[in-house]
Write a protein that holds these residues in place. Sequence first.
Motif, mmCIF file in Angstrom:
data_model
loop_
_atom_site.group_PDB
_atom_site.id
_atom_site.type_symbol
_atom_site.label_atom_id
_atom_site.label_comp_id
_atom_site.label_asym_id
_atom_site.label_seq_id
_atom_site.Cartn_x
_atom_site.Cartn_y
_atom_site.Cartn_z
ATOM 1 N N ASP A 69 57.156 26.646 28.070
ATOM 2 C CA ASP A 69 58.135 26.795 29.139
ATOM 3 C C ASP A 69 58.669 25.589 29.356
ATOM 4 N N ALA A 70 57.735 24.755 29.971
ATOM 5 C CA ALA A 70 58.201 23.297 30.476
ATOM 6 C C ALA A 70 59.042 22.645 29.400
ATOM 7 N N GLN A 79 66.101 21.511 27.448
ATOM 8 C CA GLN A 79 67.437 22.179 28.175
ATOM 9 C C GLN A 79 68.048 21.187 28.955
ATOM 10 N N ALA A 80 67.083 20.445 29.764
ATOM 11 C CA ALA A 80 67.766 19.311 30.661
ATOM 12 C C ALA A 80 68.098 18.248 29.710
ATOM 13 N N THR A 113 60.739 23.934 27.037
ATOM 14 C CA THR A 113 62.063 24.378 26.846
ATOM 15 C C THR A 113 62.946 23.911 27.919
ATOM 16 N N GLN A 114 62.412 23.835 29.204
ATOM 17 C CA GLN A 114 63.025 23.427 30.370
ATOM 18 C C GLN A 114 63.509 22.078 29.995
ATOM 19 N N ARG A 115 62.506 21.140 29.528
ATOM 20 C CA ARG A 115 62.938 19.755 29.397
ATOM 21 C C ARG A 115 63.952 19.748 28.411
ATOM 22 N N ALA A 148 60.232 20.810 35.859
ATOM 23 C CA ALA A 148 59.789 21.439 34.557
ATOM 24 C C ALA A 148 58.233 21.158 34.741
ATOM 25 N N GLU A 192 65.492 17.770 36.912
ATOM 26 C CA GLU A 192 65.160 18.748 36.187
ATOM 27 C C GLU A 192 63.918 18.616 35.406
#
Lengths: 278, 722
Positions: free
Chosen positions: B641-642, B648-649, B644-646, B478, B474
Motif C-alpha cells: 500500500d505504501a 502515485q505521489a 503504491t502511495q509512493r 505513506a 505525501e
Amino acid sequence: MAYTAEISRTNPTCIVFLVDQSTSMTDPIGGEVPQKKADVVADAINRLLTELSVKCAKEEGVRDYFHVAVVGYGATVGSAFAGALTGRDLVPLSEVADNPARVDDRTKKVPDGAGGLVEMSVKFPLWMDPVAHGGTPMNRALKYAETLVAGWTERYPASFPPIVINLTDGESTDGDPVEAANSITAHATADGTALLFNLHVSASGGSPVSFPDSDADLPDSHASTLFQMSSPLPSHMRSYAASQGQKVSETTRGFVYNADITSVVQFLDIGTRATELR
Amino acid sequence: MAAAAGPFRQFPTGGEYSEAMQNTHLCFRHPELKGAVPELTKIHTPKAISGAFASVFSLTSAASGRRYAVKCFTRHIPDQEMRYEAISKQLVTLDSTALSQPWKMGFEYLPDAILVGAERYPVLKMEWVEAVTLSAWLDTHHHDSAAVARLADRFSELAADLVAHDIAHGDLQHGNLLVADDGTLRLVDYDGMYVPALSGREGTERGHRNYQSPARGDEDFDSHMDRFSAWVIFLALKAVAADARLWAQLHERHGEYLLLAEDDFKNPSASSRFPALLAHRDQTVRDLADQVRSLSWQPLDALPPLPSAPVSAPTLPLASAAPHSADNGSTLPSWMSGHLPPVSSAPPAEDPDAPPTSFTGRRALDVLAAVLLPITVFVPAILCAAGVLASLLLPLPLTATAFLTWAAHRTRSETRLLRKHVRALTKRRWQATHPDKATNELHRQRMEFDSAETKRKAELTRAQQELLDRHQREVAAADSGKIKKWAAIDRKVSSLDGELRAAMDQALATERATFVQEELRKARIATARLQGIGEKLKGSLAMYGISAAADFTGIRLISTNSGGYASTTALIVKTGGREVNIKGIGAAKARTLDAWRQAQISAAQSRCTIRLSSARRQSITSDFERRRAQHSDERRKAEADAATQRAQAQQRLQDGRVRLSAQDAAALRLAQQQRQAFAQRALQIQESQADLDSVNASLAEARRIRRALSHARYLRFALTGH
Ligand SMILES: Nc1ncnc2c1ncn2[C@@H]1O[C@H](COP(=O)(O)OP(=O)(O)OP(=O)(O)O)[C@@H](O)[C@H]1O
C-alpha cells in the motif's frame, strides 16, 4: 528564416565566454600529460580569441565583426580579461586583438620533415590567466551573461543573435543552471534567439564528444545537464559541421565534451557568403 | 552536399596557419617560401587577411626578395587541385597584351606546401598584387567623378574580357576587385572561377551575398554566373560617377556592399535604397537602377552582359534615349532592347506603390470632358455674342464643365495612385521624424515584458517548490502509515508465542484432568478398605449414588449447638454439587472417606504420565502458523500500500513537472517570439530614420510627378491624348 543575418561591421554580433574558475578546476584531466582543467580552459579561451582575430583580419587590420566578453566565475563573477582590458565586459574585437595581456613564447615539438622532431618556439598571445578559486556559481554567471545578451539584442535588433559559450567542469554550486540557461536563449534579435554553447571539461572519463545529437553517450549527469542546456546548432552551422565530416542531425547541439571547441569559430559565418554550400 | 570528389580533408584554421608561419623555415620547403618573412600584426604574429575559405599571408622571399600572397585554405574544396590546374591552363592562354588591362594575377598551386602540425597542406602562391580593394578605393576616391567614371569603363572592359573568353569569376565583389595606382583593376581570388574546361561541374561557392541575384543557385556554374554582380557593380560605379553624394547616402561606412545589398535585390519594392536611384535626377542612374531592379529575379543565363562599348561620360547615350516611361509600358531604355531576352517568369519587380508619371489611355469620361470643353467655352460665347443667351447665364455651363473636368481628373487612376503614394510617404516621414515616441513606447513595453517574465519565472520556481513539497509530504505520509501498521502487526506477532504456549498448557491440563477423573471412577468404594466403614455403610453410600471416588468431590462438616450439646453433622458433596447426609457417617468417617478420595487423586496424578498427542499439538501449532502467516500478509500489504502511495505521489510529481515544464517551454517560446518582434520593431524604427533621406527624395519626386499630372496637363491630355 532565422540565423541568416549577415555578420558585418555595421551589423556585428556579440560573443560572451563564460569561464569556470572554481577550485575544482585545479583537478587534472587528460592522459599522458595531465593538465589542470583551469589551464585547459584558459588555453581554449586564448586560442578562441586568436582564432576570432585571425578570422576577422583584413588588409587594414582586424574588423569589429564581433564584440567579445570573457566572464569568469568562481569566488566572484566578472570580467576575466587581464592586462589593458581588465574589468571590461564587451570589447570590440579589434581592440581585443591588439591588446593581449602578454605574448608568451612557448616551445613546441614539430616534425622536421626528415622523420625527426625539432623544437620550435611560437608566440602565444594571452588575454586571461588560469584561476581556480571558490565555488561554481554557474547560475550567477549565466545571469550575468543574460544581462549582456539582453543589452545587445536591444542595441542591435537586426544582428545575428548573441552567442554565449560556457566552459566548465559542470558542477554548479548555486543550483540547477537549466532555468538560467533558458533565460538566455529566450532573448532574441529579429534574426533568432540567442545561442548557448557549452564546453565540458571533465575527469569522468568516456571518450571525447563533439556536437552530439543526444546525451546517450555522455558519461554523467553533469554532462547531460550541460547538453540539455545547449542550443541546437542553427542549420548553416550544422551544414558546415557536416561539410567538415561531422555526423549531424536536426537535434545536434552546441555541446562539446573534453574536445576542442575552437571549431565553433569556424562555424561563424562572417558576412558575405550568399548561402552555405550544401 | 555536392558530391565531394577526392578524399575529404580537415583543414587547419587561420590561427593554426598563422602559428605555423612564425617559423617559415620549418613549415615551407619551396625555395621561394622557405624562410620567407611574413608581414606581422601589432602583436608581432604573422598577419592574415582572411576570407570565408582561406587566409592570405604576405610573405617576402628571403631568397629573391620578391613579395608573395600565400593563400592557405581553411575549408575543403572538392577537386581543388584539378580546378586550379584548369583555371591556370586557361589563364595562361590569355595574351596579356590582348587584355583591356593587366587584371590577371599570376599564381601557382603548390600541393603539400605547408606543414601544420604533423601534416602538409596545399597553398596557392600568388604574386602580391599592389592595389587596394574597390571599396577602400571608393572610400577615398568617390569625390573624383572623372576617376570613378574611368573605373566604371575599366570595369566594363574587364567584364568584357571575361565574356570574350567564356570565363566567369564567380565572386565579383569589392574585396576581389583591387584598384592599382594607375587606376586599372586587378582580379584576385580564383577559387570559384569557371573556365570552359570545368563545364558540367558544380560551383564551389555562391559568391558574396550583396552581389548575387536571388535566383543564383548551386547549379549556376557557367560563363553567365557573373552577369548579375557585374550589373550591380557597374550601376554603383556609374551612379557614384554621376553623383558622388550617393556614396555617402547609400553606402554605410564599413558596409560589405557598394550601393545596393542583398535585401534590395530580394525585395526591390520594400528597398529603402532603390528609390534614391530610381528617382535620381540623372537619367543614366535611373535607367541602370531600373535595369538592376528588373534583373533581380531572372535566371542568370537570361541576363544580358554589360554594354560592350564603354559608355563614355559625360554624354551618356542612355541619357538621350527613350523616355523613362514609354507608352508601351516597357521601362527599358532603347539601347537595352536586344540585350534582354523575353522574360516570362520574373517575380513582380515593379513597385506597386509608385505612381505612373504621365496620363495614358483616355476613358469615355475623358473624351466627354474633351468634347464638352470647347462646346461649353465656345458655344455659349458665340450664342452669347449672338445675343441668344443671356450673358448672365454664361458661367453656368462653364462651372458645370469645370466641375466635370475636375472630377474626371480626380478619378484618373494616375492621380488616385499619386495621392495614395503621397499619403503613404507622408506617414513614413512622420514615423521617421518622430522616432522618440515609438522608441519610448517600445522600451516601455520591453520593460513591462521583462518584468512579467521575471514574475513568471519566480512563479514557476514557487510552483516547482510547492510540487516538490507536496510530494515529500505525501511520501512521508505513506511511510509513516506503513510504519504504524507494521508496529501493530509486530505486537500481535510477538504475543503469538505466549498464546501458543498457553494453549498447549491448557490442552495438556484438560487431558490430565480427564485421566484423573477416569481413575477416580475406577476407585470403587466397595473394594476399598476404609476404617469404620463396613458393608452396610458402603451399601448406604451406594444407595445415595456414591460408589466410586468420582462420585463425590468433598465433604462439609457443620457444627450445630442445640441445648448445650455441641454436635457435628457431616455432609458429603456429590459430584454435581448436591450435599447428602448419610446416616451412620459422622465426621470421622466422612474424613476417612475424603482422605481416601484425596489419596486416590494423588495416586492417579502420580500415575498420570500423559503428554499432548502430536496430532493435538499439530492442530494447535498449525492454527498458530495460520495466524502468523496472516500477519505477515498484512505486513506485506501495508508495504505494498505504501509503495503504491509512493508511486502515485511520484506520478503526481512527474505529471506536475511535465505540466510545468510544458507551460514553461510554451512561455519561453512566446518570450522568444515576443523578443524577436520587439527587435523587428526596433529595426523598423531605425530603418525609418535611415529611410528619411529616401522618403524625402521620393516626396520630391512625387511633387515632380504632381506637376506632370496637374490639371492643366490633364486638360491637354484630355484634348490631345498626350
Ligand atoms: N594576390 C594577392 N595580392 C594581394 N592581396 C591579395 C591577393 N590575394 C588576395 N588578397 C587579399 O586577401 C583577401 C582575401 O583573399 P581571397 O578573396 O582570395 O580569400 P577568400 O577566402 O576566398 O575570401 P573571400 O571570402 O573574399 O572569397 C582579398 O580580399 C585581398 O584583399
